[in-house]
Design a protein around this motif. Structure first.
Motif, PDB file in Angstrom:
ATOM      1  N   ARG A  33      -4.116  25.474  31.145  1.00  0.00           N
ATOM      2  CA  ARG A  33      -5.290  24.601  30.972  1.00  0.00           C
ATOM      3  C   ARG A  33      -5.828  24.627  29.539  1.00  0.00           C
ATOM      4  NH1 ARG A  33      -3.292  23.207  35.133  1.00  0.00           N
ATOM      5  NH2 ARG A  33      -4.213  23.433  37.201  1.00  0.00           N
ATOM      6  N   THR A  34      -5.381  25.564  28.738  1.00  0.00           N
ATOM      7  CA  THR A  34      -5.957  25.735  27.407  1.00  0.00           C
ATOM      8  C   THR A  34      -5.721  24.523  26.517  1.00  0.00           C
ATOM      9  OG1 THR A  34      -5.748  28.146  27.514  1.00  0.00           O
ATOM     10  CG2 THR A  34      -5.922  27.166  25.332  1.00  0.00           C
ATOM     11  N   LEU A  35      -4.516  23.995  26.497  1.00  0.00           N
ATOM     12  CA  LEU A  35      -4.213  22.882  25.604  1.00  0.00           C
ATOM     13  C   LEU A  35      -4.989  21.613  25.967  1.00  0.00           C
ATOM     14  CD1 LEU A  35      -0.390  23.390  24.951  1.00  0.00           C
ATOM     15  CD2 LEU A  35      -2.365  24.407  23.805  1.00  0.00           C
ATOM     16  N   PRO A  36      -5.089  21.213  27.259  1.00  0.00           N
ATOM     17  CA  PRO A  36      -5.926  20.042  27.570  1.00  0.00           C
ATOM     18  C   PRO A  36      -7.388  20.209  27.169  1.00  0.00           C
ATOM     19  CG  PRO A  36      -4.471  20.518  29.408  1.00  0.00           C
ATOM     20  CD  PRO A  36      -4.339  21.666  28.449  1.00  0.00           C
ATOM     21  N   ILE A  37      -7.928  21.424  27.296  1.00  0.00           N
ATOM     22  CA  ILE A  37      -9.329  21.637  26.930  1.00  0.00           C
ATOM     23  C   ILE A  37      -9.558  21.336  25.456  1.00  0.00           C
ATOM     24  CG2 ILE A  37     -11.032  23.469  26.546  1.00  0.00           C
ATOM     25  CD1 ILE A  37     -10.265  24.602  29.237  1.00  0.00           C
ATOM     26  N   LEU A 158     -14.883  30.208  28.789  1.00  0.00           N
ATOM     27  CA  LEU A 158     -14.655  31.235  27.780  1.00  0.00           C
ATOM     28  C   LEU A 158     -14.127  30.682  26.462  1.00  0.00           C
ATOM     29  CD1 LEU A 158     -14.320  34.229  26.887  1.00  0.00           C
ATOM     30  CD2 LEU A 158     -12.061  34.170  27.991  1.00  0.00           C
ATOM     31  N   LEU A 159     -13.080  29.877  26.529  1.00  0.00           N
ATOM     32  CA  LEU A 159     -12.362  29.522  25.303  1.00  0.00           C
ATOM     33  C   LEU A 159     -13.162  28.624  24.354  1.00  0.00           C
ATOM     34  CD1 LEU A 159      -8.754  29.141  26.730  1.00  0.00           C
ATOM     35  CD2 LEU A 159      -9.849  31.140  25.688  1.00  0.00           C
ATOM     36  N   PRO A 160     -13.880  27.591  24.842  1.00  0.00           N
ATOM     37  CA  PRO A 160     -14.713  26.846  23.885  1.00  0.00           C
ATOM     38  C   PRO A 160     -15.781  27.721  23.232  1.00  0.00           C
ATOM     39  CG  PRO A 160     -14.392  25.561  25.881  1.00  0.00           C
ATOM     40  CD  PRO A 160     -13.876  26.937  26.164  1.00  0.00           C
ATOM     41  N   GLY A 245      -4.849  16.857  33.100  1.00  0.00           N
ATOM     42  CA  GLY A 245      -4.369  16.558  31.766  1.00  0.00           C
ATOM     43  C   GLY A 245      -5.333  15.747  30.910  1.00  0.00           C
ATOM     44  N   PHE A 246      -6.179  14.916  31.559  1.00  0.00           N
ATOM     45  CA  PHE A 246      -6.972  13.969  30.792  1.00  0.00           C
ATOM     46  C   PHE A 246      -8.487  14.123  30.950  1.00  0.00           C
ATOM     47  CE2 PHE A 246      -2.936  11.669  31.143  1.00  0.00           C
ATOM     48  CZ  PHE A 246      -2.768  11.220  29.838  1.00  0.00           C
ATOM     49  N   TYR A 247      -8.957  14.871  31.934  1.00  0.00           N
ATOM     50  CA  TYR A 247     -10.389  14.830  32.229  1.00  0.00           C
ATOM     51  C   TYR A 247     -11.274  15.224  31.043  1.00  0.00           C
ATOM     52  CZ  TYR A 247     -14.558  14.865  35.182  1.00  0.00           C
ATOM     53  OH  TYR A 247     -15.785  14.585  35.719  1.00  0.00           O
ATOM     54  N   PRO A 248     -11.001  16.337  30.331  1.00  0.00           N
ATOM     55  CA  PRO A 248     -11.855  16.651  29.176  1.00  0.00           C
ATOM     56  C   PRO A 248     -11.818  15.572  28.094  1.00  0.00           C
ATOM     57  CG  PRO A 248     -10.600  18.583  29.835  1.00  0.00           C
ATOM     58  CD  PRO A 248     -10.016  17.413  30.573  1.00  0.00           C
ATOM     59  N   VAL A 249     -10.619  15.033  27.818  1.00  0.00           N
ATOM     60  CA  VAL A 249     -10.508  13.968  26.823  1.00  0.00           C
ATOM     61  C   VAL A 249     -11.191  12.700  27.317  1.00  0.00           C
ATOM     62  CG1 VAL A 249      -8.865  12.444  25.645  1.00  0.00           C
ATOM     63  CG2 VAL A 249      -8.440  14.895  25.738  1.00  0.00           C
ATOM     64  N   ALA A 262     -17.726  18.613  27.665  1.00  0.00           N
ATOM     65  CA  ALA A 262     -16.593  18.223  28.502  1.00  0.00           C
ATOM     66  C   ALA A 262     -15.910  19.451  29.099  1.00  0.00           C
ATOM     67  CB  ALA A 262     -15.593  17.408  27.679  1.00  0.00           C
ATOM     68  N   GLY A 263     -15.811  20.531  28.308  1.00  0.00           N
ATOM     69  CA  GLY A 263     -15.239  21.775  28.823  1.00  0.00           C
ATOM     70  C   GLY A 263     -16.071  22.355  29.949  1.00  0.00           C
ATOM     71  N   ALA A 264     -17.405  22.222  29.848  1.00  0.00           N
ATOM     72  CA  ALA A 264     -18.270  22.723  30.917  1.00  0.00           C
ATOM     73  C   ALA A 264     -18.083  21.924  32.204  1.00  0.00           C
ATOM     74  CB  ALA A 264     -19.727  22.664  30.464  1.00  0.00           C
ATOM     75  N   ALA A 265     -17.957  20.586  32.078  1.00  0.00           N
ATOM     76  CA  ALA A 265     -17.711  19.758  33.255  1.00  0.00           C
ATOM     77  C   ALA A 265     -16.351  20.095  33.873  1.00  0.00           C
ATOM     78  CB  ALA A 265     -17.771  18.278  32.881  1.00  0.00           C
ATOM     79  N   PHE A 266     -15.367  20.330  33.009  1.00  0.00           N
ATOM     80  CA  PHE A 266     -14.044  20.733  33.483  1.00  0.00           C
ATOM     81  C   PHE A 266     -14.119  22.091  34.171  1.00  0.00           C
ATOM     82  CE2 PHE A 266      -9.492  21.981  32.452  1.00  0.00           C
ATOM     83  CZ  PHE A 266      -8.913  21.030  33.279  1.00  0.00           C
TER      84      PHE A 266
END
Length: 414
Positions: A33-37, A158-160, A245-249, A262-266
């Motif tokens: 999931r890291t790359l889509p975020i 975490l990652l953002p 694959g697309f939700y954050p974008v 967007a990361g929080a919504a994801f």
């Protein structure tokens, strides 16, 4: 640990293994999931448009597909937990390659991350099928698969935050890599139930490795029940693959949300998916039939994808949050039921191979559909049409699943 393994006075030696496999599943899911975020900054760094993040999702899924075809045969002499350990280490090393900033390197890294993710389904299913009681399989398999949204939740929260505080996207990628490598290292110390219950078979000769994919797919196609479950999983995977694959974008590019928002919504979507998967597995066990449960999930998933088209630049946070939670409950909550259906229909001693073959078909949708939907997004200069197509497919699959199930159930016994 004694409290974990004794519930209601009855010993449950499989509980520690369920916890272990679920945690490994969560770490591998975090990696995928890291790359889509970080789709927006990664595509910008690589000189690509935002919708090109679908290429990274497809490359990740393609890596898993390659493992599903040849991994079970190639690693036939390797204990399932050791397969999980190799998967974590592979994904950890691949993640570091993304920091170079070249798009070609990111695609290769995404492929290797997917390859490392591959053992999670066949090796994990093989372990659990050996020791979990039949009446609890859908629930326990769904608990294991709840590690996927759990990992996504951790990635989104975490990652953002790491990127914002400690050096940008590179720091976040290094953090993800470190978690996976630490997990691989920790698995080396396990000496519990898994090693005593999992038997390792000898390695396959070269000609068996070459023919392994054909034999696996032929085995799935030979069973009407396996065909039904696999086809439904493929359709559900189309909707799930587009969301993952697309939700954050989609939220950043279409609705104007920041990467962190967007990361929080994801993360909310993934977080709801954790209890969602467990609930769906429990319901499937109560129904006694994974096929009927999957039909209901097809309808719920399809309708949710259609509702996502109502999100726009003027959408309130409450509206987006509600639909994110609904997607977590429906679009990402069926995988444990799917794996249970495959495992219960598998011939004796072939659980790992059957789950690998069925998951290969599922992941083929993850590979092809993001590329197709990316083309739709580009051609229509928006996201609505692609989301509608992604929702229509599981709706049609639900109808076909019910029709096929009724047809097979109505046949008199031979």
């Amino acid at each position: 640990m004694d409290r974990l393994t004794r519930i209601g006075g009855a010993a449950r030696p499989w509980v520690p293994l369920v916890v272990l496999v679920t945690l490994v599943q969560a770490v591998l899911a975090l990696m995928s999931r890291t790359l889509p975020i970080f789709g927006m900054p990664l595509t910008e760094t690589g000189g690509m448009p935002p919708e090109a993040v679908g290429q990274l999702s497809s490359a990740t899924s393609f890596g898993s597909m390659v493992f599903f075809l040849w991994g079970p045969a190639l690693l036939a002499g390797v204990q399932p937990l050791r397969q999980l350990q190799l998967g974590c280490a592979t994904a950890a090393l691949a993640m570091l390659a993304c920091a170079a900033g070249r798009w070609e390197g990111m695609l290769l890294a995404a492929f290797l991350i997917g390859f490392g993710y591959g053992p999670s389904a066949p090796a994990g299913s093989d372990l659990l099928m050996r020791i979990v009681p039949r009446g609890r399989r859908a629930t326990i398999f769904s608990i294991k698969q709840a590690g996927v949204p759990l990992g996504g939740l951790a990635a989104g929260l975490l990652l953002p935050a790491v990127a914002a505080r400690f050096g940008g996207v590179t720091a976040a990628l290094a953090t993800a890599s470190g978690l996976a490598m630490a997990t691989a290292f920790a698995l080396g110390f396990w000496s519990g139930t898994a090693e005593s219950t999992a038997s390792a078979r000898g390695a396959k000769p070269l000609h068996d490795l070459v023919l392994a994919p054909v034999r696996l797919l032929a085995l799935v196609l030979s069973s009407p029940r396996l065909r039904l479950v696999t086809a439904a999983g493929f359709a559900l995977g189309i909707a799930q693959g587009i969301v993952m694959g697309f939700y954050p974008v989609f939220l950043s590019d279409h609705a104007g949300w920041s990467v962190a928002a967007a990361g929080a919504a994801f993360a909310l979507l993934q977080g709801i998916g954790v209890p969602g998967r467990i609930v769906m597995g429990w319901l499937s066990d109560r129904m006694g039939e994974p096929v009927r449960a999957m039909a209901g999930l097809c309808f719920a998933s399809g309708l949710t994808m259609i509702l996502l088209t109502t999100i726009g630049p003027d959408s309130s946070a409450a509206h987006v949050g509600l639909l994110s939670a609904l997607a977590g409950l429906t679009v990402v909550s069926w995988n444990g039921v799917f794996l249970t259906g495959l495992a219960e229909a598998a011939p004796e001693g072939r659980v790992g191979e059957i789950t690998a073959a069925g998951t290969f078909v599922l992941f083929s949708g993850y590979v092809v559909c993001p590329l197709i939907i990316q083309a739709v997004f580009t051609a229509t200069e928006g996201y609505t049409t692609g989301l509608l197509i992604s929702g229509a497919t599981p709706l049609l699959a639900g109808l076909a699943l019910i029709a096929g199930h009724v047809r097979h159930a109505s046949k008199p016994p031979a």
